[in-house]
Enzyme design. Structure first.
Site, PDB file in Angstrom:
ATOM      1  N   HIS A  16       0.846  -1.199   0.000  1.00  0.00           N
ATOM      2  CA  HIS A  16       0.000   0.000   0.000  1.00  0.00           C
ATOM      3  C   HIS A  16       0.879   1.246   0.000  1.00  0.00           C
ATOM      4  CE1 HIS A  16      -4.071   1.829   1.148  1.00  0.00           C
ATOM      5  NE2 HIS A  16      -3.234   2.863   1.067  1.00  0.00           N
ATOM      6  N   HIS A  18       1.059   4.980  -2.452  1.00  0.00           N
ATOM      7  CA  HIS A  18       0.481   5.766  -3.540  1.00  0.00           C
ATOM      8  C   HIS A  18       1.590   6.428  -4.350  1.00  0.00           C
ATOM      9  CE1 HIS A  18      -3.836   5.686  -2.306  1.00  0.00           C
ATOM     10  NE2 HIS A  18      -3.289   5.402  -1.135  1.00  0.00           N
ATOM     11  N   ASP A  20       1.489   9.022  -6.348  1.00  0.00           N
ATOM     12  CA  ASP A  20       1.502  10.484  -6.248  1.00  0.00           C
ATOM     13  C   ASP A  20       1.820  10.965  -4.846  1.00  0.00           C
ATOM     14  OD1 ASP A  20      -0.889   9.566  -5.262  1.00  0.00           O
ATOM     15  OD2 ASP A  20      -2.148  11.023  -6.288  1.00  0.00           O
ATOM     16  N   GLY A 185     -10.465   7.613  -1.726  1.00  0.00           N
ATOM     17  CA  GLY A 185     -11.134   8.901  -1.620  1.00  0.00           C
ATOM     18  C   GLY A 185     -12.061   9.006  -0.423  1.00  0.00           C
ATOM     19  N   HIS A 228     -10.088   1.079  -0.073  1.00  0.00           N
ATOM     20  CA  HIS A 228      -9.860   1.914   1.107  1.00  0.00           C
ATOM     21  C   HIS A 228     -11.153   1.929   1.922  1.00  0.00           C
ATOM     22  CE1 HIS A 228      -6.375   3.455  -1.079  1.00  0.00           C
ATOM     23  NE2 HIS A 228      -6.016   4.164  -0.017  1.00  0.00           N
ATOM     24  N   GLU A 231     -10.836   3.756   7.343  1.00  0.00           N
ATOM     25  CA  GLU A 231      -9.743   4.644   7.757  1.00  0.00           C
ATOM     26  C   GLU A 231     -10.344   5.832   8.509  1.00  0.00           C
ATOM     27  OE1 GLU A 231      -5.970   7.128   5.866  1.00  0.00           O
ATOM     28  OE2 GLU A 231      -7.602   6.492   4.545  1.00  0.00           O
ATOM     29  N   HIS A 252      -6.221   0.068   5.076  1.00  0.00           N
ATOM     30  CA  HIS A 252      -6.339   0.618   6.430  1.00  0.00           C
ATOM     31  C   HIS A 252      -7.268  -0.263   7.278  1.00  0.00           C
ATOM     32  CE1 HIS A 252      -4.051   4.069   5.102  1.00  0.00           C
ATOM     33  NE2 HIS A 252      -4.889   4.218   4.091  1.00  0.00           N
ATOM     34  N   ASP A 310       2.108   4.203   2.682  1.00  0.00           N
ATOM     35  CA  ASP A 310       0.994   5.003   2.197  1.00  0.00           C
ATOM     36  C   ASP A 310       1.471   6.176   1.333  1.00  0.00           C
ATOM     37  OD1 ASP A 310      -1.662   5.565   1.785  1.00  0.00           O
ATOM     38  OD2 ASP A 310      -2.017   6.435   3.762  1.00  0.00           O
ATOM     39  N   ASP A 311       1.890   7.284   1.953  1.00  0.00           N
ATOM     40  CA  ASP A 311       2.309   8.485   1.218  1.00  0.00           C
ATOM     41  C   ASP A 311       3.589   9.047   1.842  1.00  0.00           C
ATOM     42  OD1 ASP A 311      -0.089   9.113  -0.681  1.00  0.00           O
ATOM     43  OD2 ASP A 311      -1.010   8.680   1.260  1.00  0.00           O
TER      44      ASP A 311
END
Length: 373
Positions: A16, A18, A20, A185, A228, A231, A252, A310-311
């Site tokens: 997991h 992302h 971006d 989202g 997702h 979360e 999550h 994640d990010d």
């Protein structure tokens, strides 16, 4: 970080992350200058001061961080291919030998939304071309850094009109790096009002609730499913993911603990939870006290879960930081880390032959007897 200094120095699997949310700040600055796109900082430190989290915030505030830098990347062919390549390099340096990276083809193409996501006009880069470019970057990275990389294409809850194209892209590229579909989202967008999302997951919906992990129709189409859920939203969102979309994995999923009956059922079904400890702290998904994080309960109950970043751009982190958290605050041991990565490999969306090869690599590196996890 060198191998010997890592919290867990053996090979790792990440499911997991992302695309971006994992861009190098240097790359953002490069394309900002090249494309004439204003950015909130002209140096790496200045940029990170704006795009990285310092304190916990809401999920909405977190998502707003992307607006600071994505105008420099979205819609640019060279940038899209490069960020995929660089992510593979980064993960290889972190000791990850298999990664599944996810992204929205439409957001990277800079497709028009109301409001337009990154404040720019729509360009001529299509979602199909985005997938092709990301595939090229991933494959070049695999070749150069001796790591296996696959991708997951994201539907976006607030843009159901994109979902039919996402599933068609999953089908088109299922033998070319793409292994699954995701739904990301705002969790407040209900599935009963988003028929296009349901249609995108239709190959799984025709299979029946009891056959989540081995859906013949999904296997024929080559589309695995993660969502997702849980979360920021309640357990009901996880139920939607499991019963309506037939998710094989949950992104999550922390709020599952608020519904003991559902949690017990998913434990028995060995549902995989893609856990992101540091992310959950900064997005306010969990209590700030890591000792009370849901993953502590998952560990106690020997649930099926993985540890992921994640990010990492927005959290100014890497996989070692997440491993440090669970070690320092939850007492994770070498054996725990081995088990978590075996779980991740077993729950990966690789074809069975490649999955077994990945597992064998881990067993050998860990000095374990196969199936002894």
């Amino acid at each position: 970080m060198e191998r010997g200094l890592r919290v867990f120095g053996d090979p790792k699997v990440e499911l997991h992350v992302h695309l971006d949310g994992a861009i190098r700040p240097e790359t953002i600055l490069h394309f900002g200058r090249k494309r004439g796109v204003p950015l909130p900082g002209s140096t790496v430190d200045d940029l990170l001061n704006h795009v990285s989290c310092r304190i916990p915030m809401t999920l909405t505030q977190f998502l707003g961080k992307f607006n600071h830098y994505m105008p420099a990347i979205a819609g640019d062919r060279e940038a899209v291919r490069r960020i995929a390549y660089e992510l593979v390099e980064t993960k290889a340096k972190e000791g990850v030998i298999y990664v599944e990276v996810r992204y929205s083809p439409h957001l990277l193409a800079n497709c028009c939304v109301d409001p337009i996501p990154w404040g720019q006009s729509e360009g001529d880069l299509t979602p199909d071309e985005v997938v092709n470019l990301v595939n090229q970057g991933l494959q070049d990275g695999e070749r150069d850094f001796r790591i296996k990389a696959r991708s997951i294409l994201c539907c976006m809850r607030h843009m159901p009109s994109w979902s039919p194209e996402v599933v068609e892209l999953c089908k088109k590229y299922r033998n070319n790096s793409v292994v699954a579909i995701d739904l990301a989202g705002d969790e407040s967008v209900k599935m009963e009002n988003s028929s296009e999302h349901r249609k995108a997951y239709e190959p799984a919906r025709r299979a029946g609730v009891s056959d989540r992990s081995c859906c013949k129709e999904a296997e024929r189409c080559g589309i695995h499913r993660t969502v997702h859920a849980g979360e920021a939203g309640p357990p009901a969102i996880i139920k939607e993911a499991v019963y309506l979309l037939k998710a094989e994995r949950i992104g999550h999923g922390y709020r599952v603990l608020e519904d003991p009956e559902l949690y017990k059922e998913l434990l028995g079904a060995k549902m995989h939870f893609e856990v992101c400890p540091l992310s959950s702290y900064f997005t306010g998904a969990c209590l700030p006290d890591f000792g009370k994080h849901p993953v502590a309960q998952f560990r106690k109950d020997r649930a099926n879960y993985s540890i992921n970043t994640d990010d990492p751009l927005i959290f100014n982190s890497n996989i070692d930081k997440d491993y440090s958290i669970v070690k320092d605050y939850m007492g994770f041991t070498e054996e725990d880390f081995k088990r978590v990565n075996i779980n991740a490999a077993q729950s990966s969306f690789l074809p069975e032959k490649e999955k077994q090869e990945l597992l064998n690599t881990l067993y050998e590196a860990y000095g374990m007897v196969p199936n002894a996890s």
